[in-house]
Design an enzyme around this catalytic site. Structure first.
Site, PDB file in Angstrom:
ATOM      1  N   ASP A 100      -1.217  -6.314  -9.556  1.00  0.00           N
ATOM      2  CA  ASP A 100       0.069  -5.657  -9.027  1.00  0.00           C
ATOM      3  C   ASP A 100       0.202  -6.193  -7.603  1.00  0.00           C
ATOM      4  O   ASP A 100      -0.831  -6.443  -6.974  1.00  0.00           O
ATOM      5  CB  ASP A 100       0.062  -3.920  -9.195  1.00  0.00           C
ATOM      6  CG  ASP A 100      -1.310  -3.619  -8.514  1.00  0.00           C
ATOM      7  OD1 ASP A 100      -2.352  -4.320  -8.744  1.00  0.00           O
ATOM      8  OD2 ASP A 100      -1.540  -2.350  -8.256  1.00  0.00           O
ATOM      9  N   GLU A 167      -4.141  -1.531  -9.945  1.00  0.00           N
ATOM     10  CA  GLU A 167      -5.267  -1.487  -9.009  1.00  0.00           C
ATOM     11  C   GLU A 167      -5.003  -0.823  -7.545  1.00  0.00           C
ATOM     12  O   GLU A 167      -5.664   0.218  -7.316  1.00  0.00           O
ATOM     13  CB  GLU A 167      -5.763  -2.666  -8.452  1.00  0.00           C
ATOM     14  CG  GLU A 167      -7.048  -2.769  -7.811  1.00  0.00           C
ATOM     15  CD  GLU A 167      -7.031  -2.511  -6.557  1.00  0.00           C
ATOM     16  OE1 GLU A 167      -7.636  -1.812  -5.651  1.00  0.00           O
ATOM     17  OE2 GLU A 167      -6.040  -3.239  -6.022  1.00  0.00           O
TER      18      GLU A 167
END
Length: 443
Positions: A100, A167
């Site tokens: 991400d 994350e």
């Protein structure tokens, strides 16, 4: 039986020789593939996606793994990807990357800078950037998979490649594990990860046996009071004053309650209250981040915050129904990352053999957080290790040490790693680590 042992020994000798031969040519092999990896990096860098929205990124990684011959599963724990490559009997080595991006408008001035914008959860337009190096992580991840498939004659076992979403919000590892990562796909014997460093020179890695990253908790405190006119404060109970007292009092938790031998951070990152110069409001909102390594310290921090908040409110004469509300975002809480000492030492040795001991540094623990630690905290108690991958251009690093010039940190809009050198080093370090682990059980 004797004949069988001779055959087994001969077979292992051949495989070991193959492994040593590949290790000696790994640098050249990675170099030959670097142009392709750089193109992948630029593709990923220019198309970042926020946490929980990594759909296109997941498809890119799934396609790369499928082309290499992995059995690929998508949409695991959100937009997570799991690739399994079975290569005979042997240990299972899991390699994890995060996928991400961050809500940051890139200001590096690079010709390949991200120009992506999107709407965040509050419907605000934000820029999106890989400001934490996840684009480097993913590129090294694919490069490592390519090298290990190419070297399949030199190892035996199961290679488990895990591309984890979300994350940055502490949700991805939890979601993938909840969906049965270890039970539905494979139970690893070792779990490896890497993370770009904004302070280590590109071309080098750093590793910390034991604690590497911290527990992370987000806490909200809603401070209430009795508002009124700013000219008549004696007729109010001012929540701004209560909040000010609370901000200062919270610092005594670290200085007077937690052992000085136990790392502990309590930071008030946001304070909001009031609407006008001459109005005493009814409430103030505080947002805190808590950091520690020891779980007992984490619990002590939270208990003390609740006690002190209540105590200050009590001292002002507020009724109990107006005491501060302390909310711990348990869904975002992530544990500290503990690098298994034995695995960390082995990984360090494998990387030193590939890069040279002068390219491997010992890292101190940091108070940043990473949900990678969750992979080692399941009932299976699997050893994990994450190492730092240098991202700073060597000349820039040298200049910073000489002049004291600060370097852009992770999560900075100006963070621009030396991606060609970082990727090459990341692939070589991770490939050497996996090869070493696949073969060490046979020695």
């Amino acid at each position: 039986m004797k004949k069988f042992k001779v055959c087994l020994s001969t077979g292992f000798a051949i495989m070991l020789a193959s492994y040593q031969s590949h290790a000696s040519t790994l640098k050249l092999s990675v170099s030959d593939n670097l142009s392709k990896l750089e193109q992948l990096y630029l593709q990923l860098h220019q198309a970042p996606e926020l946490s929980l929205h990594e759909e296109k990124t997941g498809k890119i990684l799934a396609k790369e793994l499928s082309q290499l011959g992995f059995k690929v599963s998508t949409n695991v724990g959100g937009f997570g990807v799991v690739g399994i490559y079975k290569n005979g009997n042997g240990p299972t080595v899991m390699i994890r990357t995060d996928t991400d991006g961050l809500p940051i408008t890139e200001q590096t001035g690079k010709p390949y800078a991200s120009k992506v914008t999107t709407l965040d959860q509050h419907n605000n337009k934000v820029g999106v950037m890989h400001g934490c190096g996840h684009d480097i992580h993913m590129t090294s991840f694919i490069g490592t998979a390519e090298q290990l498939v190419k070297a399949k004659e030199s190892w035996q076992g199961t290679l488990m490649m895990v591309a984890q979403p979300a994350e940055e919000v502490g949700a991805g590892a939890k979601a993938m594990l909840k969906e049965g990562l270890y039970s539905q796909f494979a139970k690893p014997d070792h779990v490896l990860g890497l993370h770009v460093s904004a302070s280590v020179e590109a071309g080098k890695v750093a590793i910390a046996p034991g604690y590497a990253l911290a527990n992370v908790d987000s806490v909200d405190i809603l401070v209430k009071g009795k508002g009124g006119h700013g000219a008549y404060p004696h007729k109010t109970i001012d929540p701004v004053v209560i909040a000010a007292r609370l901000v200062l009092a919270l610092q005594t938790i670290n200085s007077r309650e937690v052992s000085p031998l136990k790392p502990s951070v309590i930071t008030v990152g946001s304070i909001h209250g009031g609407s006008k110069h001459n109005i005493i409001s009814n409430e103030v909102k505080l947002q805190l981040t808590l950091r520690s390594y020891d779980r007992a310290v984490r619990n002590q921090q939270i208990s003390a915050i609740k006690r002190i908040s209540k105590g200050i409110a009590l001292s002002t004469g507020l009724p109990e129904d107006l005491y501060p509300k302390v909310h711990v975002h348990e869904e975002e809480s992530i544990p500290s990352t503990f690098n298994d000492p034995k695995l960390a030492v082995n990984v360090q040795q494998f990387i030193e053999q590939e890069l040279g001991s002068e390219k491997v540094e010992k890292s101190d623990p940091v108070m940043a957080g990473e949900d990678f630690g969750l992979y080692g905290r399941t009932d299976e108690n699997i050893p994990i290790t994450i190492f730092w991958l240098g991202g700073v251009n060597p000349e820039q690093h040298k200049r910073s040490k000489k002049t004291g010039e600060s370097l852009p940190s992770l999560h900075s809009s100006k963070f621009a790693p030396d991606y060609p050198l970082a990727i090459e080093t990341g692939v070589r370090a991770m490939t050497a680590s996996a090869l070493g682990l696949f073969n060490q059980t046979k020695t």
